[in-house]
Design an enzyme around this catalytic site. Structure first.
Site, short mmCIF file in Angstrom:
data_model
loop_
_atom_site.label_atom_id
_atom_site.label_comp_id
_atom_site.label_asym_id
_atom_site.label_seq_id
_atom_site.Cartn_x
_atom_site.Cartn_y
_atom_site.Cartn_z
N CYS A 35 0.85 -1.19 0.00
CA CYS A 35 0.00 0.00 0.00
C CYS A 35 0.89 1.24 0.00
O CYS A 35 2.01 1.23 0.54
CB CYS A 35 -0.91 0.00 1.23
SG CYS A 35 -2.37 -1.04 1.02
N HIS A 148 -1.49 -8.69 -6.48
CA HIS A 148 -0.19 -8.57 -7.15
C HIS A 148 0.14 -9.87 -7.86
O HIS A 148 -0.42 -10.92 -7.56
CB HIS A 148 0.92 -8.24 -6.14
CG HIS A 148 1.22 -9.37 -5.18
ND1 HIS A 148 0.42 -9.67 -4.11
CD2 HIS A 148 2.24 -10.26 -5.15
CE1 HIS A 148 0.94 -10.70 -3.44
NE2 HIS A 148 2.04 -11.08 -4.06
#
Lengths: 336, 40
Positions: A35, A148
């Site tokens: 993040c 991801h």
């Protein structure tokens, strides 16, 4: 510590990477390293806004400057430097949205980034194979939930693509044709295992599927790699990939776990006539809350036992929405 | 089907430990619509 050890019995390399046992394991969301963060005390990986971001894995199995091996090899037990690259590709600054729910445009951007990394990593003289993949869901061992994927650039061709290429080479020598083109032709003629199709790609569960819902997305043309894609191929792959991922989520009405593996041309400049770009999905679930374990037959001798018929699973997926890119675009509107 | 012409921009930086990070940004430079196959 990291090194390559060769198994002369299976004729394959094993990577030892003992430092990976200390890698980040299911951190709370406030401490997600992927993040965006401006907190200098918490060293997150990403500090700026982006569409997509790629960085070297903090706990890599392969390194551009690997340490010397911890053991001395021999003729029977060769040892080599674990030289290569391990990258992480974060799809979005947003923590909670899985790839399947990202926009069609995001998929197009992702494919462009895949292509860029394939080309750039492939230029490195010590890289022979660039492998792009995604592990999705705790069922396949995911330890970081921020959406991801990963890219490994190996200093050798790993055994599964090597086996595919060898089969394709033998078939080519026997028939003068690409094996994957022949498989796709037969699947399209039959039709019963086709899940979705557009101008450039077909998504199907192959005749010989090993897993429930094992979708393969195959290029219709003989495209050896992402490097051979034009803009039309990129957008068509984005569309069919998004359709498949959304169909997956609709099976059990919950995020669907999978391993997504992209197989394509080695980057060592060989075997263009045999390699054929395709994506394979290996879903770990055999039912909504039941895992398919790779047990005795699968792990012990390499023979998979599939408790489903590919034809049934393909029909099931075919009949689940979304059915076309237009369905998706209607949901999304037209935001850039 | 709608296609978007894009320009991809890369911003490469290095972390304190020497690892690289590549920030990708995309800019829309145009769009075109292709008719469905059956409409051709």
């Amino acid at each position: 510590m990291s090194e390559l050890r060769y198994n002369p019995i299976k004729r394959e390399w094993v990577i030892t990477a003992t430092h990976r046992k200390n890698r980040t394991f299911k951190p709370p969301e406030d401490y997600c390293p992927f993040c965006l963060t401006a907190d200098m005390e918490f060293m997150g990986e990403v500090t700026k806004d982006y569409d997509l971001v790629v960085f070297e894995n903090k706990f890599p199995s392969l390194k551009t400057s690997p340490p010397e091996p911890t053991v001395k090899g021999s003729d029977l037990f060769p040892v080599a430097l674990a030289k290569g690259v391990c990258e992480v590709i974060v799809y979005s600054p947003t923590h909670h949205i899985p790839l399947s729910q990202m926009s069609y445009l995001k998929f197009i951007k992702l494919i462009k980034v895949w292509k860029d990394r394939y080309i750039e990593l492939g230029k490195l003289d010590f890289v022979e194979y660039v492998f792009i993949f995604e592990n999705k869901g705790e069922e396949v061992g995911v330890t970081l939930h921020h959406p991801h994927g990963q890219i490994y650039a190996y200093p050798f061709i790993p055994p599964i693509p090597e086996q595919e290429l060898k089969s394709a080479e033998v078939f080519f020598q026997q028939t003068g044709q690409c094996l994957f083109c022949a498989v796709l032709r037969q699947e399209v003629e039959d039709g019963s295992r086709i899940v979705a199709e557009n101008d450039s790609f077909v998504a199907l569960i192959p005749f010989f599927a090993r897993y429930n819902y094992e979708v393969h997305i195959m290029a219709k043309e003989h495209l050896p790699s992402l490097k051979h894609f034009n803009e039309k191929h990129e957008t068509d792959l984005a569309a069919i990939l998004k359709i498949i991922l959304q169909k997956y989520d609709n099976i059990y009405k919950k995020p669907f776990p999978y391993i997504m593996a992209i197989h394509q041309l080695p980057t060592n400049g060989t075997r263009e006539e045999y390699a054929h770009f395709h994506i394979e999905f290996y879903p770990p679930l055999r039912a909504k809350d039941r895992l398919k374990y790779l047990a005795g037959s699968e792990s012990g001798v390499g023979t998979f036992i599939n408790d489903s018929l590919p034809e049934d699973k393909a029909k099931e997926l075919r009949e689940l929405p979304p059915f076309s890119l237009e369905d998706i675009m209607d949901q999304e509107g037209d935001e850039w | 089907m709608k296609f978007y012409q894009t320009e991809m921009k890369k911003e490469i930086e290095f972390k304190e430990d020497g690892r690289y990070i590549i920030y990708y940004h995309f800019v829309k430079t145009g769009e075109k619509t292709e008719k469905k196959k059956e409409e051709r």
